[in-house]
Motif scaffolding. Structure first.
Motif, PDB file in Angstrom:
ATOM      1  N   ASP A  25       0.814  -1.216   0.000  1.00 23.54           N
ATOM      2  CA  ASP A  25       0.000   0.000   0.000  1.00 23.54           C
ATOM      3  C   ASP A  25       0.847   1.265   0.000  1.00 23.54           C
ATOM      4  O   ASP A  25       0.501   2.250  -0.620  1.00 23.54           O
ATOM      5  CB  ASP A  25      -0.915   0.006   1.231  1.00 23.54           C
ATOM      6  N   VAL A  26       1.958   1.215   0.723  1.00 24.65           N
ATOM      7  CA  VAL A  26       2.778   2.416   0.855  1.00 24.65           C
ATOM      8  C   VAL A  26       4.247   2.034   0.817  1.00 24.65           C
ATOM      9  O   VAL A  26       4.632   0.989   1.341  1.00 24.65           O
ATOM     10  CB  VAL A  26       2.482   3.133   2.198  1.00 24.65           C
ATOM     11  N   LYS A  27       5.036   2.883   0.168  1.00 25.29           N
ATOM     12  CA  LYS A  27       6.484   2.651   0.148  1.00 25.29           C
ATOM     13  C   LYS A  27       7.197   3.809   0.830  1.00 25.29           C
ATOM     14  O   LYS A  27       6.866   4.973   0.586  1.00 25.29           O
ATOM     15  CB  LYS A  27       6.962   2.551  -1.300  1.00 25.29           C
ATOM     16  N   ILE A  28       8.155   3.462   1.666  1.00 24.43           N
ATOM     17  CA  ILE A  28       8.980   4.488   2.313  1.00 24.43           C
ATOM     18  C   ILE A  28      10.421   4.264   1.853  1.00 24.43           C
ATOM     19  O   ILE A  28      11.098   3.371   2.356  1.00 24.43           O
ATOM     20  CB  ILE A  28       8.904   4.401   3.852  1.00 24.43           C
ATOM     21  N   PRO A  29      10.880   5.031   0.870  1.00 22.08           N
ATOM     22  CA  PRO A  29      12.242   4.795   0.365  1.00 22.08           C
ATOM     23  C   PRO A  29      13.297   5.309   1.343  1.00 22.08           C
ATOM     24  O   PRO A  29      12.974   5.913   2.376  1.00 22.08           O
ATOM     25  CB  PRO A  29      12.266   5.580  -0.947  1.00 22.08           C
ATOM     26  N   GLY A  30      14.554   5.082   1.005  1.00 20.67           N
ATOM     27  CA  GLY A  30      15.661   5.532   1.859  1.00 20.67           C
ATOM     28  C   GLY A  30      16.502   4.340   2.231  1.00 20.67           C
ATOM     29  O   GLY A  30      15.997   3.235   2.375  1.00 20.67           O
ATOM     30  N   CYS A  31      17.800   4.557   2.364  1.00 24.84           N
ATOM     31  CA  CYS A  31      18.703   3.444   2.662  1.00 24.84           C
ATOM     32  C   CYS A  31      19.593   3.777   3.836  1.00 24.84           C
ATOM     33  O   CYS A  31      20.715   4.180   3.657  1.00 24.84           O
ATOM     34  CB  CYS A  31      19.549   3.088   1.449  1.00 24.84           C
ATOM     35  N   PRO A  32      19.098   3.534   5.049  1.00 23.37           N
ATOM     36  CA  PRO A  32      17.713   3.281   5.403  1.00 23.37           C
ATOM     37  C   PRO A  32      16.954   4.592   5.539  1.00 23.37           C
ATOM     38  O   PRO A  32      17.571   5.644   5.634  1.00 23.37           O
ATOM     39  CB  PRO A  32      17.841   2.601   6.772  1.00 23.37           C
ATOM     40  N   PRO A  33      15.590   4.543   5.579  1.00 21.81           N
ATOM     41  CA  PRO A  33      14.843   5.776   5.842  1.00 21.81           C
ATOM     42  C   PRO A  33      15.135   6.259   7.267  1.00 21.81           C
ATOM     43  O   PRO A  33      15.178   5.440   8.184  1.00 21.81           O
ATOM     44  CB  PRO A  33      13.377   5.359   5.690  1.00 21.81           C
ATOM     45  N   ALA A  34      15.343   7.553   7.431  1.00 20.53           N
ATOM     46  CA  ALA A  34      15.583   8.110   8.767  1.00 20.53           C
ATOM     47  C   ALA A  34      14.265   8.073   9.536  1.00 20.53           C
ATOM     48  O   ALA A  34      13.198   8.003   8.933  1.00 20.53           O
ATOM     49  CB  ALA A  34      16.105   9.534   8.644  1.00 20.53           C
ATOM     50  N   PRO A  35      14.331   8.145  10.862  1.00 23.82           N
ATOM     51  CA  PRO A  35      13.092   8.049  11.649  1.00 23.82           C
ATOM     52  C   PRO A  35      12.023   9.047  11.235  1.00 23.82           C
ATOM     53  O   PRO A  35      10.839   8.690  11.174  1.00 23.82           O
ATOM     54  CB  PRO A  35      13.574   8.309  13.077  1.00 23.82           C
ATOM     55  N   ASP A  36      12.400  10.294  10.932  1.00 26.93           N
ATOM     56  CA  ASP A  36      11.361  11.257  10.543  1.00 26.93           C
ATOM     57  C   ASP A  36      10.742  10.865   9.197  1.00 26.93           C
ATOM     58  O   ASP A  36       9.550  11.084   8.968  1.00 26.93           O
ATOM     59  CB  ASP A  36      11.886  12.702  10.545  1.00 26.93           C
ATOM     60  N   GLU A  37      11.522  10.258   8.328  1.00 31.47           N
ATOM     61  CA  GLU A  37      10.961   9.788   7.055  1.00 31.47           C
ATOM     62  C   GLU A  37      10.003   8.615   7.290  1.00 31.47           C
ATOM     63  O   GLU A  37       8.986   8.490   6.606  1.00 31.47           O
ATOM     64  CB  GLU A  37      12.088   9.362   6.104  1.00 31.47           C
ATOM     65  N   LEU A  38      10.335   7.790   8.264  1.00 30.52           N
ATOM     66  CA  LEU A  38       9.436   6.683   8.604  1.00 30.52           C
ATOM     67  C   LEU A  38       8.102   7.217   9.127  1.00 30.52           C
ATOM     68  O   LEU A  38       7.036   6.720   8.764  1.00 30.52           O
ATOM     69  CB  LEU A  38      10.088   5.763   9.645  1.00 30.52           C
ATOM     70  N   ILE A  39       8.153   8.244   9.973  1.00 36.89           N
ATOM     71  CA  ILE A  39       6.909   8.823  10.502  1.00 36.89           C
ATOM     72  C   ILE A  39       6.062   9.373   9.356  1.00 36.89           C
ATOM     73  O   ILE A  39       4.861   9.139   9.285  1.00 36.89           O
ATOM     74  CB  ILE A  39       7.216   9.933  11.541  1.00 36.89           C
ATOM     75  N   ARG A  40       6.717  10.069   8.428  1.00 32.92           N
ATOM     76  CA  ARG A  40       5.979  10.599   7.265  1.00 32.92           C
ATOM     77  C   ARG A  40       5.335   9.472   6.466  1.00 32.92           C
ATOM     78  O   ARG A  40       4.208   9.585   6.009  1.00 32.92           O
ATOM     79  CB  ARG A  40       6.925  11.373   6.347  1.00 32.92           C
ATOM     80  N   GLY A  41       6.075   8.392   6.299  1.00 34.91           N
ATOM     81  CA  GLY A  41       5.559   7.267   5.525  1.00 34.91           C
ATOM     82  C   GLY A  41       4.365   6.618   6.200  1.00 34.91           C
ATOM     83  O   GLY A  41       3.400   6.230   5.540  1.00 34.91           O
ATOM     84  N   LEU A  42       4.416   6.534   7.522  1.00 34.53           N
ATOM     85  CA  LEU A  42       3.288   5.941   8.255  1.00 34.53           C
ATOM     86  C   LEU A  42       2.040   6.800   8.076  1.00 34.53           C
ATOM     87  O   LEU A  42       0.936   6.293   7.919  1.00 34.53           O
ATOM     88  CB  LEU A  42       3.639   5.810   9.744  1.00 34.53           C
ATOM     89  N   LEU A  43       2.261   8.104   8.056  1.00 37.53           N
ATOM     90  CA  LEU A  43       1.146   9.024   7.821  1.00 37.53           C
ATOM     91  C   LEU A  43       0.535   8.757   6.449  1.00 37.53           C
ATOM     92  O   LEU A  43      -0.690   8.677   6.295  1.00 37.53           O
ATOM     93  CB  LEU A  43       1.657  10.459   7.925  1.00 37.53           C
ATOM     94  N   ALA A  44       1.390   8.609   5.471  1.00 38.09           N
ATOM     95  CA  ALA A  44       0.906   8.336   4.114  1.00 38.09           C
ATOM     96  C   ALA A  44       0.111   7.035   4.089  1.00 38.09           C
ATOM     97  O   ALA A  44      -0.889   6.926   3.378  1.00 38.09           O
ATOM     98  CB  ALA A  44       2.081   8.272   3.148  1.00 38.09           C
ATOM     99  N   ALA A  45       0.540   6.069   4.898  1.00 32.70           N
ATOM    100  CA  ALA A  45      -0.160   4.785   4.932  1.00 32.70           C
ATOM    101  C   ALA A  45      -1.608   4.976   5.333  1.00 32.70           C
ATOM    102  O   ALA A  45      -2.507   4.308   4.829  1.00 32.70           O
ATOM    103  CB  ALA A  45       0.525   3.854   5.920  1.00 32.70           C
ATOM    104  N   LEU A  46      -1.829   5.920   6.240  1.00 33.53           N
ATOM    105  CA  LEU A  46      -3.176   6.109   6.747  1.00 33.53           C
ATOM    106  C   LEU A  46      -4.058   6.869   5.767  1.00 33.53           C
ATOM    107  O   LEU A  46      -5.267   6.886   5.891  1.00 33.53           O
ATOM    108  CB  LEU A  46      -3.103   6.832   8.083  1.00 33.53           C
ATOM    109  N   ARG A  47      -3.434   7.506   4.809  1.00 29.93           N
ATOM    110  CA  ARG A  47      -4.224   8.244   3.820  1.00 29.93           C
ATOM    111  C   ARG A  47      -4.732   7.332   2.715  1.00 29.93           C
ATOM    112  O   ARG A  47      -5.613   7.674   1.971  1.00 29.93           O
ATOM    113  CB  ARG A  47      -3.358   9.337   3.179  1.00 29.93           C
ATOM    114  N   VAL A  48      -4.145   6.142   2.605  1.00 32.59           N
ATOM    115  CA  VAL A  48      -4.544   5.223   1.542  1.00 32.59           C
ATOM    116  C   VAL A  48      -5.969   4.745   1.789  1.00 32.59           C
ATOM    117  O   VAL A  48      -6.286   4.301   2.888  1.00 32.59           O
ATOM    118  CB  VAL A  48      -3.588   4.011   1.510  1.00 32.59           C
ATOM    119  N   PRO A  49      -6.838   4.841   0.818  1.00 33.54           N
ATOM    120  CA  PRO A  49      -8.196   4.343   1.040  1.00 33.54           C
ATOM    121  C   PRO A  49      -8.205   2.828   1.233  1.00 33.54           C
ATOM    122  O   PRO A  49      -7.465   2.124   0.558  1.00 33.54           O
ATOM    123  CB  PRO A  49      -8.946   4.721  -0.248  1.00 33.54           C
ATOM    124  N   ALA A  50      -9.005   2.370   2.159  1.00 36.17           N
ATOM    125  CA  ALA A  50      -9.020   0.932   2.452  1.00 36.17           C
ATOM    126  C   ALA A  50      -9.746   0.170   1.343  1.00 36.17           C
ATOM    127  O   ALA A  50     -10.625   0.703   0.709  1.00 36.17           O
ATOM    128  CB  ALA A  50      -9.703   0.686   3.784  1.00 36.17           C
TER     129      ALA A  50
END
Lengths: 171, 526
Positions: A146-171
């Motif tokens: 559903d959601v991709k969080i790029p980065g090698c590795p993604p920094a913690p703030d990027e992970l938080i942003r990605g989790l937010l995006a996950a919640l925006r995805v329609p179920a």
């Protein structure tokens, strides 16, 4: 005990946005995440993490989400030990062929509605490892992502942003 | 007895045992002797009696031959043994009966290359699960394509674990997916009541084919891959790989680059030790220490990003030097950081070192005896906590450590508490080393161009990573691309040690014992 209390008092509360990122931005991000979680899952988002072939770099940064600077739990996002308790599956690494079945089974054990979040470059597109005799590459080659969080590795703030995006995805 | 005399005497012993020694002239920078394939095991028997540390083995193949290499260390001096057999009949006698740590590396070579180890005590597969058939070998030169059966890979359900019989004995299967944010692996416990009678590890779940991915890469591509062998050892593996490539090409990185590599390696050590100390405390319910060290680690990682461009220091090392120079004001900032961290850890380490509820859980838990640590060849904090103080930075110093005083850190107790104490001592020592490095950073270039190495050139890299001695073997092809790469993480010796130190402990103490060892899964699954 006195030494511990002294240390706690001396340390104070360090939970704050990182100096490298914008103060208000992280706070706003956290609040937005909070609201989105409230709307979608009631009061919390339970994540189950599976390392499907990572070098362990992503895990170190996911661990960092729990440190007092980010304190992810204050936004209602927590990690659970069983897929049966999870709303979303957070997958790191390319999917090694040896982890393919374990990953599918973990996903199958989760109740619906459920998300799959691919965290880190390898999970997003295979990264440094790609597809080979040993690796299935990106998570989406194995599970619906559903959601991709790029980065090698993604920094913690990027992970938080990605989790937010996950919640925006329609179920 | 000086070191080289030690190795010369060892070679004399080999010859007394009837083992003919040849010169392998193709390898620069490390003493190399070739022996017959049938002498591979007997040479290990001599090495064991002589007191060598067995430091790793790997295979290599060309269109006609299978070659094995193993590293034997005597007092910091490495001897590279090689043996060759025809590709059609790659038979060697096994070293496992003499060095238990050789077991999994030999099985790894058997699975990936098809090497046949005569009299190896364990016929079971190791790295291979069910993704490819038994008689297909991903690194065998005649089998360059994909395995015959792609498609979904079934779970490795019929791996024959050793059984323990007896009244009231039961099995606990754990993993590969664990109940936390950690790497995957399977642990098979046999227990009677709470005490563990036997633990058998089954790894290989994060086998991503690193050795085959390396083939055909350019040097910069290999350095990038090496930084991802084990994400917590990005500097250690990248340094070992770069050192191997530089030695094969006959150059050395400029002094300033070497000083910066030292700084990066010490920063990696401090970050990981801080994380581990907290995580060990957390596994016995002492959250206070976990939160405190996580706080310090986070600040440290942010500084990594600021000064070196990456929170985990990935891709900071490149062949020939480092990716970027230290920013102009960074030395002052880092010095202030070191002083601040020194101040911060003192009261904290004081508590961790002497807090009765913590002592109750850590002291005497998971004891690795010095005999076991020595027999398995453990280095790093695991070996040090069990009285084996070997440290390349001290015992076989390479630049920049050859100009520094690296203190001897050891502890004799061998328990979980000792592994915490060693980490705390190493944090303090690294802070001093980093100050010394900053005080004496040479000026000049931070990178030297890596010339195209001569065809077939090979090099062995050897650095002290935060987990211990980290090796890298690199061979180039005719066009300056990588023909063979084998990273030997210290975890190859950590995992067998965990199987030993858990014996007799209660099952609920396994998490803290495992954390105190903290072997890398990806570093050995490759």
């Amino acid at each position: 005990m006195l030494r511990i209390l002294t240390q706690v008092l001396r340390t104070g509360i360090v939970t704050e946005p990182p100096p490298a990122t914008d103060d208000a931005a992280l706070e706003a991000l956290g609040l937005e995440l909070r609201r989105a979680i409230d709307a979608r899952f009631g009061r919390s988002l339970a994540l189950r993490h599976v390392d499907a072939g990572s070098c362990n770099g992503c895990e170190l940064e996911i661990h960092a989400l729990a440190n007092p600077y980010y304190d992810l739990e204050r936004f209602g996002v927590g990690f659970v030990a069983s897929p049966r308790h999870a709303d979303a599956l957070l997958v790191t690494g390319p999917v090694s062929r040896h982890m393919e079945t374990a990953l599918r089974r973990t996903w199958r054990a989760m109740p619906s509605p459920k998300f799959v979040i691919a965290a880190g470059q390898c999970a997003c597109d295979g990264g440094e490892f790609g597809v080979s005799y040993a690796s299935c590459g990106a998570v989406e080659n194995v599970l619906p992502v559903d959601v991709k969080i790029p980065g090698c590795p993604p920094a913690p703030d990027e992970l938080i942003r990605g989790l937010l995006a996950a919640l925006r995805v329609p179920a | 007895m000086s070191r080289s005399i030690g190795l010369s005497e060892f070679e004399a012993r080999l010859q007394e045992a009837g083992i003919a020694l040849g010169d392998d002239r193709r390898i620069a920078s490390v003493r190399t002797r070739s022996i017959a394939a049938s002498d591979w095991g007997p040479a290990a028997a001599v090495a064991m009696t002589f007191g060598c540390r067995w430091a790793g083995m790997w295979a290599e193949a060309d269109h006609a031959h299978m070659r094995l290499y193993c590293v034997l260390d005597y007092a910091g001096d490495p001897l590279l043994l090689s043996a060759e057999a025809p590709l059609a009949a790659p038979e060697f006698t096994s070293q496992t009966p003499h060095f238990p740590a050789a077991d999994r590396m030999e099985r790894h070579a058997r699975d990936l290359f098809g090497v046949i180890f005569v009299d190896h005590p364990d016929p079971r597969r190791w790295t291979r699960h069910c993704a490819w058939p038994e008689h297909w070998h991903p690194l065998h030169p005649a089998q360059a394509g994909d395995p015959p059966t792609p498609g979904r890979t079934p779970a490795d359900v019929d791996y024959p674990f050793a059984a323990v019989h007896g009244n009231g004995v039961f099995e606990i299967p754990v993993g590969p997916v664990h109940a936390g944010i950690i790497e995957p692996g399977h642990f098979r416990f046999h227990a009677a009541g709470e005490p563990v009678l036997k633990l058998e590890e089954r790894l290989g779940y994060v086998h991503t084919g690193i050795e085959r991915l390396a083939v055909g890469r350019d040097p910069a591509g290999l350095a990038r891959l090496a930084a991802r062998v084990s994400g917590d050892s990005a500097v250690a593996h990248a340094w070992a790989a770069c050192q191997a490539m530089e030695r094969a090409a006959g150059i050395e990185a400029p002094p300033r680059a070497l000083a910066l590599r030292g700084l990066l390696a010490e920063r990696e050590r401090v970050a990981n030790h801080l994380g581990d100390i907290g995580a060990i405390c957390n596994d016995v319910g002492f959250a206070f220490a976990h939160v405190q060290t996580a706080r310090l680690r986070e600040r440290w990682q942010r500084r990594n990003r600021e000064c070196f461009g990456h929170r985990l220091l990935m891709d900071t090392l490149v062949p020939g030097g480092v990716a970027r120079d230290l920013p102009a004001d960074a030395a002052e900032i880092l010095r202030a950081d070191h002083a601040a961290l020194r101040r911060e850890v003192e009261p904290l380490f004081d508590i961790i070192d002497d807090h009765p509820p913590l002592d109750d859980r850590l002291v005497g838990t998971g004891v690795l005896s010095q005999d076991n640590a020595r027999a398995l060849g453990c280095t790093g904090y695991l070996g040090k906590a069990s009285g084996c103080g070997f440290d390349l930075r001290r015992d076989a110093p390479y630049a920049p450590y050859d100009a520094l005083e690296v203190p001897l850190v050891t502890d004799g107790e061998g328990d979980t508490a000792a592994r915490v104490r060693v980490r705390m001592a190493e944090v303090r020592a690294s802070l001093d080393l980093m100050d010394q490095l900053l005080d004496a950073t040479p000026s000049g270039e931070t990178i030297a161009p890596l010339p195209v190495p001569p065809p077939d050139a090979a090099g062995l890299g050897r650095v002290e990573g935060w987990r211990g001695e980290t090796l890298a073997w690199v061979r180039f092809d005719d066009e300056g691309r990588i023909a063979r790469y084998f990273p030997r993480d210290p975890s190859w010796f950590y995992w067998p040690a965990l199987e030993r130190l858990i014996l007799g402990e209660i099952v609920p103490d396994f998490p803290v014992c495992n954390k105190s060892v903290n072997g890398s899964y990806s570093g050995v699954d490759l």
